[in-house]
Design a protein around this motif. Structure first.
Motif, PDB file in Angstrom:
ATOM      1  N   GLY A  34      26.217  32.414  45.246  1.00 47.55           N
ATOM      2  CA  GLY A  34      25.736  31.710  47.234  1.00 47.55           C
ATOM      3  C   GLY A  34      26.669  31.262  47.370  1.00 47.55           C
ATOM      4  O   GLY A  34      26.786  30.074  46.023  1.00 47.55           O
ATOM      5  N   PRO A  35      26.887  30.628  47.650  1.00 46.76           N
ATOM      6  CA  PRO A  35      28.292  29.643  48.198  1.00 46.76           C
ATOM      7  C   PRO A  35      27.916  27.734  48.025  1.00 46.76           C
ATOM      8  O   PRO A  35      28.112  27.555  49.373  1.00 46.76           O
ATOM      9  N   ALA A  36      26.652  27.596  47.575  1.00 46.79           N
ATOM     10  CA  ALA A  36      26.075  25.959  47.480  1.00 46.79           C
ATOM     11  C   ALA A  36      27.208  24.848  47.579  1.00 46.79           C
ATOM     12  O   ALA A  36      28.048  24.884  46.779  1.00 46.79           O
ATOM     13  N   VAL A  37      26.844  24.376  48.131  1.00 45.76           N
ATOM     14  CA  VAL A  37      27.624  22.545  48.463  1.00 45.76           C
ATOM     15  C   VAL A  37      26.765  21.692  47.790  1.00 45.76           C
ATOM     16  O   VAL A  37      25.948  21.334  49.024  1.00 45.76           O
ATOM     17  N   GLY A  38      26.245  21.197  47.098  1.00 45.08           N
ATOM     18  CA  GLY A  38      26.048  20.740  46.352  1.00 45.08           C
ATOM     19  C   GLY A  38      24.972  20.483  45.795  1.00 45.08           C
ATOM     20  O   GLY A  38      23.364  20.276  45.206  1.00 45.08           O
ATOM     21  N   HIS A  39      23.888  22.087  45.575  1.00 45.05           N
ATOM     22  CA  HIS A  39      22.681  21.922  45.279  1.00 45.05           C
ATOM     23  C   HIS A  39      22.605  23.648  44.467  1.00 45.05           C
ATOM     24  O   HIS A  39      23.820  24.669  44.514  1.00 45.05           O
ATOM     25  N   SER A  40      21.599  23.728  43.474  1.00 38.96           N
ATOM     26  CA  SER A  40      21.419  24.233  42.249  1.00 38.96           C
ATOM     27  C   SER A  40      20.294  25.090  42.558  1.00 38.96           C
ATOM     28  O   SER A  40      19.399  24.197  42.576  1.00 38.96           O
ATOM     29  N   GLY A  41      20.072  26.190  42.252  1.00 34.26           N
ATOM     30  CA  GLY A  41      18.341  26.990  41.908  1.00 34.26           C
ATOM     31  C   GLY A  41      18.878  27.445  40.942  1.00 34.26           C
ATOM     32  O   GLY A  41      19.618  28.187  40.249  1.00 34.26           O
ATOM     33  N   PHE A  42      17.406  28.456  40.015  1.00 32.49           N
ATOM     34  CA  PHE A  42      17.314  29.074  38.971  1.00 32.49           C
ATOM     35  C   PHE A  42      15.857  29.723  38.517  1.00 32.49           C
ATOM     36  O   PHE A  42      14.752  28.724  38.894  1.00 32.49           O
ATOM     37  N   ILE A  43      15.357  30.511  38.033  1.00 29.33           N
ATOM     38  CA  ILE A  43      14.127  30.983  37.712  1.00 29.33           C
ATOM     39  C   ILE A  43      14.704  31.109  36.615  1.00 29.33           C
ATOM     40  O   ILE A  43      14.728  32.192  35.853  1.00 29.33           O
ATOM     41  N   LYS A  44      12.959  31.075  36.109  1.00 25.33           N
ATOM     42  CA  LYS A  44      11.910  31.415  34.477  1.00 25.33           C
ATOM     43  C   LYS A  44      11.514  31.471  35.433  1.00 25.33           C
ATOM     44  O   LYS A  44      10.079  30.735  35.101  1.00 25.33           O
ATOM     45  N   ASN A  45      11.194  32.532  34.703  1.00 27.48           N
ATOM     46  CA  ASN A  45       8.847  33.764  34.296  1.00 27.48           C
ATOM     47  C   ASN A  45       8.684  33.205  35.578  1.00 27.48           C
ATOM     48  O   ASN A  45       7.769  33.210  36.210  1.00 27.48           O
ATOM     49  N   GLY A  46       9.198  34.103  36.504  1.00 27.36           N
ATOM     50  CA  GLY A  46       9.144  33.944  38.223  1.00 27.36           C
ATOM     51  C   GLY A  46       9.192  32.492  38.668  1.00 27.36           C
ATOM     52  O   GLY A  46       8.493  32.758  39.923  1.00 27.36           O
ATOM     53  N   LEU A  47       8.896  31.402  38.383  1.00 23.42           N
ATOM     54  CA  LEU A  47       9.056  30.326  39.036  1.00 23.42           C
ATOM     55  C   LEU A  47      10.388  29.509  39.407  1.00 23.42           C
ATOM     56  O   LEU A  47      11.198  29.763  38.382  1.00 23.42           O
TER      57      LEU A  47
END
Length: 300
Positions: A34-47
């Motif tokens: 997505g076109p986030a502006v200034g934040h990020s996220g990722f998934i590891k083992n469903g978390l």
């Protein structure tokens, strides 16, 4: 259309590329879409881990404090996809439900209100989602039965339901889809640009709606500034993947061709020239035989 998930034969797509953002395996790390502006996220083992700007609670950590390193979101598990818009975040769980957090001025959290939330809350009426995507201030959801719903701003018709200039849509509403005759006419992929949407059907057709300021809908912007219903991208078939940049669109066909159109002030169309825009789909890579390209990404 009356079709149920248990009658939908996805084997038709067995040899097609299904983009890796659709699901995350238990031992993988999956980055945001997505076109986030200034934040990020990722998934590891469903978390879920989030980091960056948190001025509107878009990290889902219960506060508005920025995080400079990836931080585990407590109380959330079984996450299969994360999508980040402008100051809001949406996640999909393994059971097909969605949760959201962050700014909610346009109803982009899909909870029936316009109240900001610093913690993840439930998106209304979503139980069989298989993919999500966020634009700047709206989101799309693809369901297992091949239909698409959206919520948030529809200022350019990007929700594709026939309305336009409705800035607040706080509950998911159905996108008006092309006629369904067979299962091949159902949607199987979605992606959001800043203010436009891309939907791919199982039959290889690509449809677009929303903002067309730079020709990102493959239509001359002097003739059409936006579209509030899906329109087919002409003369292109067997599209298997797509990426919507902020103001441009990229398609991959089954044969491996890469096709681009839209804004081009930085050369992002890959045509070898710089221009304000190019609304005519241009093939920048041609490959014969089976598909060799599998992943797309597009930004500004």
């Amino acid at each position: 259309n009356g079709l149920q998930i248990d009658t939908f034969d996805w084997s038709y797509l067995a040899n097609y590329v299904i983009p890796p953002r659709v699901a995350a395996s238990n031992d993988s790390i999956y980055l945001f879409d997505g076109p986030a502006v200034g934040h990020s996220g990722f998934i590891k083992n469903g978390l879920l881990y989030t980091f960056g700007n948190n001025s509107n609670g878009q990290l889902g950590l219960g506060d508005t404090t920025n995080r400079l390193i990836p931080t585990l979101v407590p109380g959330i598990s079984g996450v299969t996809q994360v999508a980040c818009g402008d100051s809001f975040t949406i996640i999909m769980l393994g059971n097909g439900t969605l949760k959201s957090c962050g700014i909610n001025t346009n109803g982009q959290l899909g909870d029936g209100t316009t109240t900001q939330s610093t913690s993840f809350i439930n998106v209304l009426n979503i139980t069989t989602a298989i993919s999500i995507s966020c634009g700047f201030n709206f989101a799309l959801v693809l369901f297992a039965n091949g239909t698409v719903f959206g919520f948030g701003s529809d200022s350019n018709g990007q929700l594709g339901n026939g309305a336009v200039n409705l800035t607040i849509n706080s509950t998911p509403i159905a996108m008006t889809m092309p006629p369904v005759v067979t299962n091949d006419d159902l949607a199987r992929f979605i992606d959001c640009g800043a203010y436009h949407s891309v939907v791919l059907l199982a039959n290889g057709a690509s449809y677009v709606c929303g903002d067309n300021t730079y020709g990102q809908l493959a239509v001359d912007p002097t003739l059409l500034t936006n579209a509030n219903q899906l329109g087919v991208v002409p003369a292109i078939s067997t599209v298997v993947s797509a990426a919507a940049g902020h103001y441009h669109t990229i398609l991959i066909t089954y044969s491996g061709s890469v096709i681009t159109f839209g804004r081009n002030q930085g050369g992002q169309l890959g045509t070898g020239v710089i221009s304000a825009y190019n609304y005519i789909p241009s093939t920048i890579i041609t490959q014969s035989g089976s598909l060799g390209l599998s992943t797309l990404a597009a930004a500004g």
